[in-house]
Structures are given as C-alpha cells and as structure tokens.
Design an enzyme around this catalytic site. Structure first.
Site, PDB file in Angstrom:
ATOM      1  CG  ASP A   1      -1.750  -1.270   1.290  1.00  0.00           C
ATOM      2  OD1 ASP A   1      -2.335  -1.668   0.272  1.00  0.00           O
ATOM      3  OD2 ASP A   1      -1.766  -1.902   2.363  1.00  0.00           O
TER       4      ASP A   1
ATOM      5  CE  LYS B   1       3.161  -2.388  -4.876  1.00  0.00           C
ATOM      6  NZ  LYS B   1       2.707  -2.303  -3.500  1.00  0.00           N
TER       7      LYS B   1
ATOM      8  N   GLY C   1      -5.639  -4.703  -3.740  1.00  0.00           N
ATOM      9  CA  GLY C   1      -6.047  -3.899  -4.896  1.00  0.00           C
ATOM     10  C   GLY C   1      -5.215  -2.651  -4.948  1.00  0.00           C
ATOM     11  CG  HIS C   2      -3.220  -1.866  -8.038  1.00  0.00           C
ATOM     12  ND1 HIS C   2      -2.874  -3.154  -7.752  1.00  0.00           N
ATOM     13  CD2 HIS C   2      -3.504  -1.831  -9.352  1.00  0.00           C
ATOM     14  CE1 HIS C   2      -2.952  -3.875  -8.854  1.00  0.00           C
ATOM     15  NE2 HIS C   2      -3.335  -3.096  -9.835  1.00  0.00           N
TER      16      HIS C   2
ATOM     17  CD  GLN D   1       0.613  -9.040  -3.142  1.00  0.00           C
ATOM     18  OE1 GLN D   1       1.340  -9.775  -3.802  1.00  0.00           O
ATOM     19  NE2 GLN D   1      -0.561  -8.649  -3.577  1.00  0.00           N
TER      20      GLN D   1
HETATM   21  P1  IMP Z   1      -2.415 -12.884   1.214  1.00  0.00           P
HETATM   22  O1  IMP Z   1      -1.545 -12.256   0.192  1.00  0.00           O
HETATM   23  O2  IMP Z   1      -3.874 -12.637   0.986  1.00  0.00           O
HETATM   24  O3  IMP Z   1      -2.110 -14.323   1.453  1.00  0.00           O
HETATM   25  O4  IMP Z   1      -2.107 -12.156   2.616  1.00  0.00           O
HETATM   26  C1  IMP Z   1      -0.859 -12.312   3.264  1.00  0.00           C
HETATM   27  C2  IMP Z   1      -0.407 -11.022   3.911  1.00  0.00           C
HETATM   28  O5  IMP Z   1      -0.119 -10.067   2.905  1.00  0.00           O
HETATM   29  C3  IMP Z   1      -1.446 -10.367   4.817  1.00  0.00           C
HETATM   30  O6  IMP Z   1      -0.796  -9.729   5.903  1.00  0.00           O
HETATM   31  C4  IMP Z   1      -2.086  -9.340   3.918  1.00  0.00           C
HETATM   32  O7  IMP Z   1      -2.679  -8.286   4.632  1.00  0.00           O
HETATM   33  C5  IMP Z   1      -0.878  -8.883   3.139  1.00  0.00           C
HETATM   34  N1  IMP Z   1      -1.225  -8.324   1.822  1.00  0.00           N
HETATM   35  C6  IMP Z   1      -1.575  -8.999   0.711  1.00  0.00           C
HETATM   36  N2  IMP Z   1      -1.796  -8.154  -0.301  1.00  0.00           N
HETATM   37  C7  IMP Z   1      -1.560  -6.926   0.174  1.00  0.00           C
HETATM   38  C8  IMP Z   1      -1.592  -5.623  -0.416  1.00  0.00           C
HETATM   39  O8  IMP Z   1      -1.876  -5.417  -1.612  1.00  0.00           O
HETATM   40  N3  IMP Z   1      -1.286  -4.592   0.417  1.00  0.00           N
HETATM   41  C9  IMP Z   1      -0.945  -4.784   1.718  1.00  0.00           C
HETATM   42  N4  IMP Z   1      -0.894  -5.967   2.284  1.00  0.00           N
HETATM   43  C10 IMP Z   1      -1.198  -7.032   1.520  1.00  0.00           C
END
Ligand code: IMP
Length: 422
Positions: A13, A16, A40-41, A222
């Site tokens: 977040d 990007k 999401g973005h 991420q």
């Molecule tokens: P997953 O990717 O859904 O398996 O989540 C694993 C970890 O990554 C968790 O702590 C989520 O909150 C974090 N996470 C996944 N995608 C994002 C993102 O786009 N932004 C921030 N955190 C993310």
C-alpha cells in the site's frame, strides 16, 4: 533504462499503482510478475478513480499489460476487469495473460478463509482471496493453470484430481462443504472463451520487447516485507514481490533488469498481523490513518500506521538492489509539528543496530531508536517542483536519502498522477 522494476519497499500500500501509472506513460509494456487479486490498487486519472486487483496498473493508460507466469489469476476478477476496461473505453486487447499462470479455484478461497478462522489468534490476516492456497497447490504440483482451461478434457481431469483431495480435506478437516465436479467443470470451461483471446507467450513477448529496445516496466504487487522468502514470515504473502521475482515470474534472465525503483510511503502502514516496531502508540495513529485515508482499497480494512522505519527500508534497499526511491504521501505528514523517524533498532540486550534483524525473535523484540525531524505544518499543494517544498519537507526527503544512500527521484504530494514531483 529499458527494464525497470517498481517494487514496494515496505509492507504494501505504498502507492505503487500511482507511480506505475505515471511511468507507464513512457513505457511500452507493463508487467505483473507475481501475486493475484490479493488486495487492490487505486489509481486516479483525470478525476476518475480506478480500483484494480488483477490487472497491472499500466492498463489504465492503455499500455500493453502482461500478467506473467508467476501470477495467480482469479478468472472471475479477470473477466470483470476486462469488462470494466471496455466500459471505460480502453481496448482490453492490450492485456496479455501467461498460460502458465495458475488459477485461483473456488476451494482456494474456501481454504484461505477456513484456515484463517482455524488459526484464530495466530491468523496471518490474509486477504482471504485464496492466494496462499493457490500458490501452495502450484508448489505441490496439483495446481490448475490458465492453459488448462483451454482444453475441456484436460481441465476436467485436473479438476477431478484436485477435488479428490480437496473435498476430503474440506469436509474432514475444515467441516466445510465440498465442490461438485460437474458444476466446477462447467463454470471453468465457460471461462475458456473469455480467457482465450488474452493468452499469449508472455516470456517471448517481453524478451522481444527488450531486444527491440522497448521500455518495459515490471510492477511488483504487495511488497518487500511481505516476500515469502525475505519478508516477515509467516506474516507474508505466498509469492516473491522483491525485484528478483520479476525475471523469475516473467521468464527472462536477471541480467535483463536495468533499474529498481523502490516505492515507500513517507510513513509506514501494515495490514494484517505481525510485529511492527515503528507502529504509533496512542491517538496519533488514528489521526495519521484518517489523514492518509489508510483503509483497504477493496477490503476497507483499517491499516496499522507507524512512523517511517529506516531500518526496514535499508533492508529493502539491500534485498531488492534498489537504485532509486519514490517517496509517496509526503503531504499526509503536513499536520505534525515533529516527525519521529526510526533510524536504528534497539535489541533486548540494549545494543543498537542499523540492520534489519536476521532472526525473527530479534525482530519481535526490537524497539525503535528515533530521530526527531522538524515538521513543516503547511500544505504542499502549491509546490510544483521539489525545490518549492517547504525547507523542512525538503530536509525530511534529504535525510531519508542520505541515511539510505539512494537518490529519491519522485515525491508524491497528492492523490492524482500530477501530484508527483520529480
Ligand atoms: P495474502 O496475500 O492474501 O495471502 O495475505 C498475506 C499477507 O499479505 C497479509 O498480511 C495481507 O494483509 C498482506 N497483503 C496482501 N496483499 C496486500 C496488499 O496489496 N497490500 C498490503 N498488504 C497485503
């Protein structure tokens, strides 16, 4: 610089999407190399807000957009975003999808949700979109890939193999309902027509583009601290967002990457669980959250907020080979008289280190050593160049650059594409 990786340097977040959107203006190709529709973005273009989950951010500019083999794809989300593009006047034909990308199947979502419930207090705080279980099946070699959908017979076989195990698991371990082979087969075979026009050899496409001297942007989803191998495991995502994930996920060699641009917010946020040394204590955290609008793009979840952590950023510079930084949301800090910045961690034995701890227990017990920087307490709306920023805001940017030993080439001071100062 033909091949640039844009990577989140914190816990995600960082904004990007906006930086990629900006760079996409002068790129020929934008590629996603890992992740799926996790969160999401948000991108704001000409007053229009885009919330994308599966597509590369560059797609909103109509740039050729690649979803590489290292990604996981939820076909329902993919198709809905294709429709959104068409609705908003962008030809979806700009999207090219790797046939090797894995599909997120309905059981992945069910398992993600059930396993988080089961972990209770120990939960990871995933986005519950099935990302982890889809990557787990890929590694176990029982995953279903985009190209499988294009052949109904192969698709049926693969679903059958997967369900033989998944249904047992769902019913006996998670006490959840299993899935019906015929129903899933019919639904996924139905996606063939919608996916087929987008499937292409993305490795070859990117290789040829680079050979032709085209400008290719690799968009990390991420972030560094959520990297499966180098992040704060187990509170991570199940892929490799770091820059070296780009060549792997796309199918080109590491020698092809010219430049790595890290994106970091002027402060830090984190969603989900896990240690967070620079997390703000007390009511200031809620104030920063409100000022920065720190709520999930799609999930609406509150993000945890902290002051800038240079120890974690120094680590990000190292593991990504960051060559320059974009600092986003500097304007959000305009309200504060003083800005603490974490410059080192203090360990349990009282010693201080500028380096990110290699051992999880040391990270869990690390406390921040702060340096207090002066705030500027005036809006940044007027500034159109870095030189026009208030002296204290310039000093803040300069301090970070000096501490990290990398130039800061872009600074975000507002939501829209235009509010990025170079
Ligand atoms: P997953 O990717 O859904 O398996 O989540 C694993 C970890 O990554 C968790 O702590 C989520 O909150 C974090 N996470 C996944 N995608 C994002 C993102 O786009 N932004 C921030 N955190 C993310």
């Amino acid at each position: 610089m033909p091949a640039t990786v844009v990577v989140g340097a914190q816990w995600g977040d960082e904004g990007k999407g906006k930086i990629v959107d900006l760079l996409a203006q002068t790129s020929d190709l934008v590629c996603r190399y890992q992740g799926g529709p996790n969160a999401g973005h948000t991108i704001v273009v000409d007053g229009e807000t885009w919330k994308l989950r599966q597509m590369p951010s560059g797609v909103v500019s109509g740039t050729t957009s690649v979803i590489g083999a290292g990604c996981v794809v939820d076909p329902e989300v993919f198709v809905s975003e294709v429709d959104l593009l068409a609705e908003r006047g962008i030809d979806p034909a700009v999207v090219v999808l790797s046939g090797n990308a894995h599909l997120i199947m309905p059981w992945h979502v069910t398992i993600d949700q059930a396993s988080e419930r089961r972990l209770g207090k120990l939960q990871i705080g995933t986005t519950r979109r099935g990302i982890g279980p889809a990557y787990a099946d890929k590694a176990s070699r029982i995953g279903i890939r985009v190209q499988d959908v294009l052949d109904a017979k192969i698709l049926r076989q693969k679903i059958e193999v997967a369900l033989a195990e998944k249904n047992l698991w769902l019913e006996r371990v998670y006490e959840a309902e299993g899935f019906d082979l015929e129903e899933i087969w019919a639904r996924f075979a139905g996606y063939a027509e919608r996916l087929a026009p987008f499937v292409g050899d993305t490795s070859l496409l990117v290789d040829e583009a680079l050979r032709d001297g085209k400008r290719v942007l690799f968009e990390g989803a991420q972030a560094t601290m959520l990297d499966l191998d180098h992040g704060t495991y187990p509170f991570v995502t199940s892929s490799n967002p770091i820059a070296s994930g780009a060549p792997t996920g796309i199918g080109i060699g590491p020698t092809r990457i010219d430049r790595v641009l890290g994106v970091a917010k002027a402060y830090v946020t984190r969603v989900g669980e896990g240690p967070f040394p620079s997390e703000i204590e007390g009511p200031l955290q809620a104030r920063l959250r409100d000022l920065g609008g720190e709520f999930g793009t799609v999930t609406g979840r509150q993000r945890r907020c902290g002051w800038l952590d240079l120890v974690a950023l120094r680590y990000a510079v190292r593991v990504n080979g960051i060559t320059s930084l974009a600092m986003t949301k500097l304007d959000v800090l305009s309200e504060f008289a003083e800005l603490p910045v974490c410059v080192r961690y203090r360990s349990r034995d009282g010693s201080e280190t500028p380096h990110f701890p290699a051992h999880q227990s040391d990270f869990h017990h690390a406390t921040p050593v702060w340096e207090l920087l002066e705030g500027w307490r005036e809006p940044l709306e007027e500034a159109t160049t870095l030189a026009e920023l208030p002296p204290a805001a310039r000093a803040y940017v300069e301090f970070v650059s000096q501490e990290l030993g990398v130039p800061i080439e872009l600074v975000g001071v507002g939501a829209s594409r235009e509010r990025v100062l170079a």
